[in-house]
Scaffold this active site. Structure first.
Site, PDB file in Angstrom:
ATOM      1  N   ARG A 155       0.843  -1.199   0.000  1.00  0.00           N
ATOM      2  CA  ARG A 155       0.000   0.000   0.000  1.00  0.00           C
ATOM      3  C   ARG A 155       0.879   1.249   0.000  1.00  0.00           C
ATOM      4  O   ARG A 155       1.794   1.376   0.804  1.00  0.00           O
ATOM      5  CB  ARG A 155      -0.926   0.028   1.211  1.00  0.00           C
ATOM      6  CG  ARG A 155      -1.863   1.221   1.163  1.00  0.00           C
ATOM      7  CD  ARG A 155      -2.985   1.141   2.142  1.00  0.00           C
ATOM      8  NE  ARG A 155      -3.902   2.260   1.920  1.00  0.00           N
ATOM      9  CZ  ARG A 155      -4.943   2.495   2.670  1.00  0.00           C
ATOM     10  NH1 ARG A 155      -5.240   1.689   3.676  1.00  0.00           N
ATOM     11  NH2 ARG A 155      -5.725   3.528   2.422  1.00  0.00           N
ATOM     12  N   ARG A 188      -7.067   0.549  -3.995  1.00  0.00           N
ATOM     13  CA  ARG A 188      -5.894   0.206  -3.188  1.00  0.00           C
ATOM     14  C   ARG A 188      -5.672  -1.298  -3.133  1.00  0.00           C
ATOM     15  O   ARG A 188      -6.623  -2.071  -3.240  1.00  0.00           O
ATOM     16  CB  ARG A 188      -5.968   0.792  -1.794  1.00  0.00           C
ATOM     17  CG  ARG A 188      -7.267   0.573  -1.079  1.00  0.00           C
ATOM     18  CD  ARG A 188      -7.479   1.688  -0.053  1.00  0.00           C
ATOM     19  NE  ARG A 188      -8.792   1.715   0.522  1.00  0.00           N
ATOM     20  CZ  ARG A 188      -9.840   2.353   0.018  1.00  0.00           C
ATOM     21  NH1 ARG A 188      -9.741   2.987  -1.108  1.00  0.00           N
ATOM     22  NH2 ARG A 188     -11.000   2.337   0.630  1.00  0.00           N
ATOM     23  N   ASP A 197      -6.465  -2.444   2.463  1.00  0.00           N
ATOM     24  CA  ASP A 197      -6.921  -1.475   3.453  1.00  0.00           C
ATOM     25  C   ASP A 197      -7.401  -2.300   4.640  1.00  0.00           C
ATOM     26  O   ASP A 197      -8.200  -3.222   4.468  1.00  0.00           O
ATOM     27  CB  ASP A 197      -8.061  -0.631   2.876  1.00  0.00           C
ATOM     28  CG  ASP A 197      -8.549   0.445   3.831  1.00  0.00           C
ATOM     29  OD1 ASP A 197      -7.745   0.919   4.660  1.00  0.00           O
ATOM     30  OD2 ASP A 197      -9.733   0.808   3.753  1.00  0.00           O
ATOM     31  N   ASP A 206      -9.080  -1.827   8.412  1.00  0.00           N
ATOM     32  CA  ASP A 206      -9.705  -0.911   9.362  1.00  0.00           C
ATOM     33  C   ASP A 206     -10.012  -1.634  10.662  1.00  0.00           C
ATOM     34  O   ASP A 206     -10.380  -2.815  10.658  1.00  0.00           O
ATOM     35  CB  ASP A 206     -11.025  -0.365   8.805  1.00  0.00           C
ATOM     36  CG  ASP A 206     -10.836   0.608   7.666  1.00  0.00           C
ATOM     37  OD1 ASP A 206      -9.810   1.321   7.649  1.00  0.00           O
ATOM     38  OD2 ASP A 206     -11.726   0.677   6.795  1.00  0.00           O
TER      39      ASP A 206
END
Length: 167
Positions: free
Chosen positions: A82, A101, A104, A106
């Protein structure tokens, strides 16, 4: 020991392979992955993209603080390729809030912690608006209650579905 719930996703490259690598790195660097959902495909949210996203929820036991988890997530994302600077430039050029992307990750929940500061908001503030978060979460923790609203993940998913059907 804390229980942290993560959502990993991406839409660039071999996403299945990247998510598998992310799970291994999470297991090694954050804590034991106790449960993970299947991968769920969805269109990009909040921006235009030709590639769908693939997302997966993971429930992890950790000895780390929320800030340490976040730091390790950023290291894992960087290790998997990333490039936040390239994403920033793409968003600047396109005028969009989000960009495609490779990966990711979270933090959705950290135990029952409620927190909001410049670095981290817990539970994740946009989870109730995102079916791509709620669907994999419901698979592994349908009865988990949101520490603020008191609603279960299943209830939040049902409400999201009803709202989507009205559009």
């Amino acid at each position: 020991m804390a229980r942290v719930t993560l959502l990993a996703g991406g839409n660039v490259g071999n996403v299945k392979q990247t998510l598998q690598a992310a799970q291994q790195l999470i297991n090694r660097n954050i804590g034991a992955v106790m449960r993970c959902s299947h991968r769920y495909e969805s269109p990009a949210w909040g921006f235009e993209s030709q590639q769908n996203f693939s997302n997966q929820a993971l429930e992890v036991d950790t000895d780390l603080t929320p800030d340490e988890v976040l730091e390790r997530i950023h290291l894992i994302e960087a290790e998997l390729g990333r490039d936040r600077e390239a994403e920033r430039l793409e968003k600047e050029q396109s005028g969009q809030r989000y960009a495609s992307r490779i990966i990711d990750i979270d933090i959705i929940f950290y135990d029952e912690l409620v927190r909001s500061d410049e670095r981290l908001t817990l539970p994740h503030p946009l989870m109730v608006e995102r079916g791509f978060v709620l669907q994999p979460l419901a698979e592994i923790m349908r009865s988990k209650r949101h520490p603020v609203s008191g609603k279960t993940v299943g209830e939040m998913l049902d409400e999201w579905k009803a709202k989507e059907n009205q559009m």
